[in-house]
Design an enzyme around this catalytic site. Structure first.
Site, PDB file in Angstrom:
ATOM      1  N   ARG A 145      11.213  -3.080  11.425  1.00 22.98           N
ATOM      2  CA  ARG A 145      10.196  -2.486  12.299  1.00 22.98           C
ATOM      3  C   ARG A 145       9.785  -3.503  13.356  1.00 22.98           C
ATOM      4  O   ARG A 145       9.617  -4.684  13.032  1.00 22.98           O
ATOM      5  CB  ARG A 145       8.962  -2.141  11.450  1.00 22.98           C
ATOM      6  CG  ARG A 145       8.697  -0.669  11.343  1.00 22.98           C
ATOM      7  CD  ARG A 145       7.679  -0.352  10.294  1.00 22.98           C
ATOM      8  NE  ARG A 145       6.390  -1.038  10.433  1.00 22.98           N
ATOM      9  CZ  ARG A 145       5.380  -0.857   9.594  1.00 22.98           C
ATOM     10  NH1 ARG A 145       5.483  -0.018   8.599  1.00 22.98           N
ATOM     11  NH2 ARG A 145       4.252  -1.509   9.758  1.00 22.98           N
ATOM     12  N   LYS A 190       0.834  -1.219   0.000  1.00 21.56           N
ATOM     13  CA  LYS A 190       0.000   0.000   0.000  1.00 21.56           C
ATOM     14  C   LYS A 190       0.865   1.264   0.000  1.00 21.56           C
ATOM     15  O   LYS A 190       0.624   2.187  -0.764  1.00 21.56           O
ATOM     16  CB  LYS A 190      -0.937   0.030   1.231  1.00 21.56           C
ATOM     17  CG  LYS A 190      -1.979  -1.083   1.239  1.00 21.56           C
ATOM     18  CD  LYS A 190      -2.988  -0.922   2.361  1.00 21.56           C
ATOM     19  CE  LYS A 190      -2.402  -1.090   3.756  1.00 21.56           C
ATOM     20  NZ  LYS A 190      -1.924  -2.456   4.053  1.00 21.56           N
ATOM     21  N   ARG A 243      11.745  -7.144   4.621  1.00 22.62           N
ATOM     22  CA  ARG A 243      11.376  -5.732   4.691  1.00 22.62           C
ATOM     23  C   ARG A 243      12.262  -4.965   5.677  1.00 22.62           C
ATOM     24  O   ARG A 243      12.514  -5.410   6.782  1.00 22.62           O
ATOM     25  CB  ARG A 243       9.909  -5.618   5.109  1.00 22.62           C
ATOM     26  CG  ARG A 243       9.411  -4.198   5.068  1.00 22.62           C
ATOM     27  CD  ARG A 243       7.991  -4.156   4.629  1.00 22.62           C
ATOM     28  NE  ARG A 243       7.103  -4.001   5.777  1.00 22.62           N
ATOM     29  CZ  ARG A 243       5.903  -3.455   5.672  1.00 22.62           C
ATOM     30  NH1 ARG A 243       5.441  -3.044   4.517  1.00 22.62           N
ATOM     31  NH2 ARG A 243       5.149  -3.354   6.741  1.00 22.62           N
ATOM     32  N   ARG A 277      -1.102  -9.292  12.826  1.00 17.08           N
ATOM     33  CA  ARG A 277      -1.572  -8.208  11.936  1.00 17.08           C
ATOM     34  C   ARG A 277      -2.369  -8.774  10.761  1.00 17.08           C
ATOM     35  O   ARG A 277      -3.420  -8.230  10.400  1.00 17.08           O
ATOM     36  CB  ARG A 277      -0.375  -7.410  11.409  1.00 17.08           C
ATOM     37  CG  ARG A 277       0.300  -6.579  12.481  1.00 17.08           C
ATOM     38  CD  ARG A 277       1.609  -5.992  12.000  1.00 17.08           C
ATOM     39  NE  ARG A 277       1.447  -5.047  10.911  1.00 17.08           N
ATOM     40  CZ  ARG A 277       2.436  -4.672  10.084  1.00 17.08           C
ATOM     41  NH1 ARG A 277       3.639  -5.186  10.225  1.00 17.08           N
ATOM     42  NH2 ARG A 277       2.211  -3.800   9.145  1.00 17.08           N
ATOM     43  N   ARG A 289      -9.744   1.033   8.099  1.00 21.34           N
ATOM     44  CA  ARG A 289      -9.445  -0.382   8.298  1.00 21.34           C
ATOM     45  C   ARG A 289     -10.628  -1.113   8.917  1.00 21.34           C
ATOM     46  O   ARG A 289     -10.573  -2.336   9.039  1.00 21.34           O
ATOM     47  CB  ARG A 289      -8.235  -0.520   9.222  1.00 21.34           C
ATOM     48  CG  ARG A 289      -6.932  -0.779   8.459  1.00 21.34           C
ATOM     49  CD  ARG A 289      -5.841  -0.797   9.478  1.00 21.34           C
ATOM     50  NE  ARG A 289      -4.663  -1.526   9.148  1.00 21.34           N
ATOM     51  CZ  ARG A 289      -3.520  -0.961   8.749  1.00 21.34           C
ATOM     52  NH1 ARG A 289      -3.450   0.320   8.514  1.00 21.34           N
ATOM     53  NH2 ARG A 289      -2.448  -1.690   8.571  1.00 21.34           N
TER      54      ARG A 289
END
Ligand code: AMP
Length: 222
Positions: free
Chosen positions: A159, A13, A126, A170, A87
């Protein structure tokens, strides 16, 4: 254009939102980035937000809506891309009401659909810049110098909420909440689904083509 991007964590996104904003001159609004800035504040609210984000749970709607209201007011007069918001169904209805107060509607809601096996691979590599929040991937979107941000030279980090156990929470949370959201936008005739399992460029080609169609060009009016 006023756009919202839906999709599980890792769908791309943020990456696609940045490209859309560059190509079409829109403002990028990332609820995750806004919350990460809030969580750094040494306030009780900042601490609460930290607990939610670091455990992979959604920040409750009431708190979320309070935080983004001002921000939305400042971007709603121009074209924008919402990345990570709404969301939940109640965030979506609150957004509709909020835009209606400004005599606006969304132009399109883009659902970035990704194969679950592809998602886990994306998370493994990531990395983010702790300074400017740019996102990289060690194989799929590497920085020019290994481990270093292209924009400000900071050392890239993982992260805390990209750790495997938190990623699972998540993705589960997303799956549990997304169906009513998709139904809501499908019924409103705003939902457009794109296969986002391919490369950043493959996904971008599809999005750019869709946003260049004549019906989108006329969407600057409410
Ligand atoms: P993101 O960077 O969009 O993946 O968001 C990171 C985290 O911020 C999420 O896992 C949630 O904890 C929180 N978050 C971001 N956007 C929202 C939202 N619209 N509602 C509730 N929590 C959110």
């Amino acid at each position: 254009m006023r756009l919202a991007l839906l999709g599980p964590p890792g769908a791309g996104k943020g990456t696609q939102a940045a490209r859309i904003c560059d190509a079409f001159g829109l403002l990028h609004f990332s609820s995750g980035d806004l919350l990460r800035a809030e969580k750094l504040k040494k306030t009780p609210e900042g601490q609460k937000i930290r607990d939610y984000i670091d455990s992979g749970r959604f920040v409750p709607d009431e708190l979320m809506l309070g935080i983004i209201r001002n921000k939305l007011a400042s971007i709603a007069k121009q074209g924008f891309v919402l990345d990570g918001f709404p969301r939940t169904l109640s965030q979506a209805t609150a957004l509709t009401e909020f835009l209606a107060e400004m005599n606006r509607t969304l132009s399109l809601v883009i659902d970035l659909a990704v194969d679950p096996a592809v998602l886990s691979r994306r998370f493994e590599g990531r990395r983010v810049c702790p300074v400017c929040l740019s996102v990289y991937h060690v194989d799929l979107m590497p920085p020019q110098r290994e481990g270093i941000c292209d924009h400000d030279g900071a050392r890239l980090v993982i992260r805390p909420d990209d750790m495997p156990a938190v990623v699972r929470t998540r993705i589960d949370t997303y799956r549990q909440t997304v169906t009513p959201l998709l139904d809501y936008y499908r019924q409103a005739g705003l939902l457009w689904k794109v296969d986002a399992s391919g490369s950043v460029d493959d996904v971008w080609v599809q999005i750019e083509a869709r946003l260049s169609q004549p019906d989108m060009r006329g969407s600057s009016a409410a």
